[in-house]
Scaffold this motif. Sequence first.
Motif, PDB file in Angstrom:
ATOM      1  N   LEU A  21      74.559  35.170  42.581  1.00 32.24           N
ATOM      2  CA  LEU A  21      74.348  35.442  41.152  1.00 32.24           C
ATOM      3  C   LEU A  21      72.942  35.955  40.891  1.00 32.24           C
ATOM      4  CD1 LEU A  21      76.209  32.487  39.387  1.00 32.24           C
ATOM      5  CD2 LEU A  21      76.995  34.825  39.773  1.00 32.24           C
ATOM      6  N   ASP A  22      71.972  35.509  41.677  1.00 35.62           N
ATOM      7  CA  ASP A  22      70.610  36.055  41.535  1.00 35.62           C
ATOM      8  C   ASP A  22      70.623  37.563  41.751  1.00 35.62           C
ATOM      9  OD1 ASP A  22      69.503  33.595  41.002  1.00 35.62           O
ATOM     10  OD2 ASP A  22      68.854  33.216  43.056  1.00 35.62           O
ATOM     11  N   LEU A  23      71.374  38.015  42.743  1.00 33.71           N
ATOM     12  CA  LEU A  23      71.448  39.450  43.033  1.00 33.71           C
ATOM     13  C   LEU A  23      72.218  40.195  41.948  1.00 33.71           C
ATOM     14  CD1 LEU A  23      72.182  39.205  46.859  1.00 33.71           C
ATOM     15  CD2 LEU A  23      70.069  40.028  45.814  1.00 33.71           C
ATOM     16  N   LEU A  24      73.238  39.560  41.387  1.00 31.52           N
ATOM     17  CA  LEU A  24      74.051  40.218  40.364  1.00 31.52           C
ATOM     18  C   LEU A  24      73.367  40.279  39.005  1.00 31.52           C
ATOM     19  CD1 LEU A  24      77.517  38.601  41.189  1.00 31.52           C
ATOM     20  CD2 LEU A  24      76.951  41.017  41.428  1.00 31.52           C
ATOM     21  N   LEU A  25      72.596  39.247  38.673  1.00 29.58           N
ATOM     22  CA  LEU A  25      72.087  39.105  37.310  1.00 29.58           C
ATOM     23  C   LEU A  25      70.587  39.332  37.163  1.00 29.58           C
ATOM     24  CD1 LEU A  25      74.078  35.878  36.333  1.00 29.58           C
ATOM     25  CD2 LEU A  25      74.641  38.231  35.720  1.00 29.58           C
ATOM     26  N   SER A  26      69.868  39.460  38.275  1.00 28.30           N
ATOM     27  CA  SER A  26      68.416  39.522  38.203  1.00 28.30           C
ATOM     28  C   SER A  26      67.915  40.636  37.281  1.00 28.30           C
ATOM     29  CB  SER A  26      67.833  39.732  39.607  1.00 28.30           C
ATOM     30  OG  SER A  26      66.438  39.918  39.539  1.00 28.30           O
ATOM     31  N   GLN A  27      66.964  40.261  36.437  1.00 32.22           N
ATOM     32  CA  GLN A  27      66.300  41.243  35.571  1.00 32.22           C
ATOM     33  C   GLN A  27      64.841  41.443  35.975  1.00 32.22           C
ATOM     34  OE1 GLN A  27      68.230  42.837  32.851  1.00 32.22           O
ATOM     35  NE2 GLN A  27      69.632  41.963  34.352  1.00 32.22           N
ATOM     36  N   SER A  28      64.362  40.569  36.851  1.00 26.30           N
ATOM     37  CA  SER A  28      62.961  40.652  37.266  1.00 26.30           C
ATOM     38  C   SER A  28      62.775  41.464  38.549  1.00 26.30           C
ATOM     39  CB  SER A  28      62.379  39.248  37.469  1.00 26.30           C
ATOM     40  OG  SER A  28      63.129  38.532  38.440  1.00 26.30           O
ATOM     41  N   ASP A  29      63.818  41.536  39.366  1.00 26.22           N
ATOM     42  CA  ASP A  29      63.736  42.290  40.618  1.00 26.22           C
ATOM     43  C   ASP A  29      63.806  43.779  40.294  1.00 26.22           C
ATOM     44  OD1 ASP A  29      63.980  43.444  43.091  1.00 26.22           O
ATOM     45  OD2 ASP A  29      65.627  42.175  43.779  1.00 26.22           O
ATOM     46  N   ILE A  53      71.488  42.254  31.135  1.00 30.32           N
ATOM     47  CA  ILE A  53      71.714  40.895  30.670  1.00 30.32           C
ATOM     48  C   ILE A  53      70.748  40.572  29.524  1.00 30.32           C
ATOM     49  CG2 ILE A  53      71.673  38.460  31.334  1.00 30.32           C
ATOM     50  CD1 ILE A  53      73.982  40.016  32.539  1.00 30.32           C
ATOM     51  N   GLN A  54      71.291  40.060  28.410  1.00 29.63           N
ATOM     52  CA  GLN A  54      70.456  39.711  27.264  1.00 29.63           C
ATOM     53  C   GLN A  54      69.892  38.304  27.363  1.00 29.63           C
ATOM     54  OE1 GLN A  54      72.101  40.950  23.351  1.00 29.63           O
ATOM     55  NE2 GLN A  54      73.884  41.626  24.510  1.00 29.63           N
ATOM     56  N   GLY A  55      70.639  37.397  28.002  1.00 29.48           N
ATOM     57  CA  GLY A  55      70.196  36.018  28.109  1.00 29.48           C
ATOM     58  C   GLY A  55      70.473  35.233  26.840  1.00 29.48           C
ATOM     59  N   SER A  56      70.035  33.980  26.857  1.00 28.09           N
ATOM     60  CA  SER A  56      70.184  33.082  25.700  1.00 28.09           C
ATOM     61  C   SER A  56      71.640  32.916  25.273  1.00 28.09           C
ATOM     62  CB  SER A  56      69.349  33.603  24.516  1.00 28.09           C
ATOM     63  OG  SER A  56      67.998  33.714  24.888  1.00 28.09           O
ATOM     64  N   GLY A  57      72.542  32.952  26.251  1.00 25.80           N
ATOM     65  CA  GLY A  57      73.946  32.724  25.944  1.00 25.80           C
ATOM     66  C   GLY A  57      74.645  33.856  25.236  1.00 25.80           C
ATOM     67  N   LYS A  58      74.080  35.052  25.251  1.00 28.79           N
ATOM     68  CA  LYS A  58      74.667  36.179  24.529  1.00 28.79           C
ATOM     69  C   LYS A  58      75.571  37.052  25.399  1.00 28.79           C
ATOM     70  CE  LYS A  58      70.686  36.574  21.410  1.00 28.79           C
ATOM     71  NZ  LYS A  58      69.597  37.459  20.935  1.00 28.79           N
ATOM     72  N   ASP A  59      75.682  36.735  26.671  1.00 25.97           N
ATOM     73  CA  ASP A  59      76.394  37.609  27.601  1.00 25.97           C
ATOM     74  C   ASP A  59      77.793  37.093  27.902  1.00 25.97           C
ATOM     75  OD1 ASP A  59      74.014  39.313  28.158  1.00 25.97           O
ATOM     76  OD2 ASP A  59      73.253  37.444  29.009  1.00 25.97           O
ATOM     77  N   ASN A  60      78.786  37.964  27.764  1.00 22.62           N
ATOM     78  CA  ASN A  60      80.171  37.670  28.113  1.00 22.62           C
ATOM     79  C   ASN A  60      80.577  38.546  29.287  1.00 22.62           C
ATOM     80  OD1 ASN A  60      80.311  35.892  25.964  1.00 22.62           O
ATOM     81  ND2 ASN A  60      81.253  37.385  24.584  1.00 22.62           N
ATOM     82  N   VAL A  61      81.288  37.971  30.251  1.00 17.92           N
ATOM     83  CA  VAL A  61      81.652  38.720  31.450  1.00 17.92           C
ATOM     84  C   VAL A  61      83.096  38.475  31.834  1.00 17.92           C
ATOM     85  CG1 VAL A  61      79.284  38.635  32.355  1.00 17.92           C
ATOM     86  CG2 VAL A  61      80.960  36.894  33.058  1.00 17.92           C
ATOM     87  N   VAL A  62      83.604  39.381  32.662  1.00 20.16           N
ATOM     88  CA  VAL A  62      84.850  39.174  33.405  1.00 20.16           C
ATOM     89  C   VAL A  62      84.445  38.907  34.848  1.00 20.16           C
ATOM     90  CG1 VAL A  62      86.961  40.247  34.263  1.00 20.16           C
ATOM     91  CG2 VAL A  62      86.224  40.644  31.905  1.00 20.16           C
ATOM     92  N   LEU A  63      84.972  37.840  35.436  1.00 18.36           N
ATOM     93  CA  LEU A  63      84.656  37.468  36.810  1.00 18.36           C
ATOM     94  C   LEU A  63      85.828  37.807  37.718  1.00 18.36           C
ATOM     95  CD1 LEU A  63      83.044  35.925  39.052  1.00 18.36           C
ATOM     96  CD2 LEU A  63      84.164  33.837  38.218  1.00 18.36           C
ATOM     97  N   LEU A  64      85.553  38.580  38.770  1.00 16.47           N
ATOM     98  CA  LEU A  64      86.555  38.879  39.793  1.00 16.47           C
ATOM     99  C   LEU A  64      86.110  38.243  41.106  1.00 16.47           C
ATOM    100  CD1 LEU A  64      89.026  40.460  40.957  1.00 16.47           C
ATOM    101  CD2 LEU A  64      87.458  42.368  41.367  1.00 16.47           C
TER     102      LEU A  64
END
Length: 567
Positions: A244-252, A260-271
């Motif tokens: 998930l660090d690789l999928l969601l990272s905003q600092s790298d 990703i907006q953060g603060s619980g604002k993100d909705n996703v579909v997980l496969l």
Amino acid sequence: MPDKVNLSTGDSADDLRKREIIRGRPKFGSVYLLGTFFINAGSHAAASVAGHKADQDRSRVGLICGGGSGQGMLSAAVCGNIFASPGPTQVRCAIELVDNDKGNYTGDVLNFGLAKEQFAAQHPSKVDKVKFLVVGDDVAVGKTQGGIVGRRGLAGTVLIYKIEGALAEAGVGLDEVYSIAEWVSQNIATIGVGLEHCHVPGTMAGEAHLTSSEIEIGMGIHNEAGVQCVSPVPPLSRLVQTLLDLLLSQSDPERGFLSIQGSGKDNVVLLVNNLGGVSELELAGIAREAITALSARGVRVLRVISGTFMTSLNMPGFSLTLLLLPSSSSTAAPPEDVILRLLDASTSAPGWKWTSCAPPSELPPPPAPLISERAADNALKVRAQDVQGFVLAVERACNALDKAEPEITRMDTISGDGDCGLTLQTGANAVLARLRAGSISGEDVIGAHRHGGTSGALYSIFFSALAQSLSTSPAGVVAVHDWSRAVSAAHEQLYTYTRARTPSRTLIDPLAAFSDVFTANPSDLRSVVEKAAEAAEATRDIEARVGRSAYVEAGLLKRERVPDPGA
């Protein structure tokens, strides 16, 4: 797939020739898990691998996809050799077969692009009827490395196929199908992980790439090596966090493919995609861990799709894909509910696994600890003579079980079903957790504890009977003779629930030895333990009459001479 086309279909020789070209001939055999010329997300059946749909509705957009055999995609219309792209002639024939009024939609890189240009050259009036989109969702390849060659297309492609198919079935025009598919391709990310590379059928099995203590992150579906090797293999919870660090990272600076907006604002579909060698049970565990981890990061999962969609043949690994759904403030994106409806649309494509058209349910809270029988009766507590010694004894026993798990599991793999060590370890660790929480103490030696498996039921019956006997201790303090009397009573009570008697090659053998010697001389604990240990070791030469070992070939038990793992 049959080696030859059925000539009784009445199709023209030209149709049959095109079918043969499209089907191709993989070097090492037909490895198509599924093959369709286009995904049909509605009520009609998907096209056959042997040819285009006989009743194809040419008023709707036709979808073509393809690639090397062995990836096991939901839709692999034009199949090349294993891990190799099909040639442009095969692709162009596919375009001609599904040519219609609305246009065609293809997906690969060079050969598909070449086929598109050749088709346009041969049919100038249809130059705007074929569109081309490359999907690159792999986040293992950083932005710098992928700046020229581009990112690889992984399992995220399957979600795009499904969305396109539902759009085409609904009669949406080519430009809109392309527009939505392009938006989805820009908001999808995938990372894969595996314990080993796959083996290509028909070739000599290569040496192992990884040791038993290593796992590789970022492996491709063409058997390419990953970008990171981790040792020792981390527990699933930590591995999922790394992915998930690789999928969601905003600092790298090399990542951040999803906004990703953060603060619980993100909705996703997980496969959760099986790369070929993972069981359904394991996939379910991976999905649960991923949902839990995403929730902890403030990312809400609105759909979970889990199954075998895009493989690398038999690779023992999986991939996680996240489709970031559009926010309510996004004006250039299709609405979130539209994307979800397209994914939820029913389909008869056999490779699309049933999924719940709803967000995953909340995980239930852990069950409340069982209260002790003493507390339930509102009676006095039964105290050990040596309070601290009681706690230390229980702790030592549980730690010993935890440490012995690999050896017990090894023995049970030979003489049983391989779960005894893990079952005992789970129970021991649960008791240790209650010790640390203070819910087990020498101030009250009677308590209740859950434990699974057949052996767990036997333990629970024995200790429940033990508790019944101890509860009658008149002074409220358990002395040695109270333990002796209780052990004997519990042993006899257990016999009312099992036919096992010594010698039985089960846990009954050391338990009976312990009970007999302890009842006769409770003050000589050293002799009691020695006799129990001897009885346990003696099970290696006992013929199995009851228990799991009774189903094992007797010659194997004689050759291996392992003691009964439960004993």
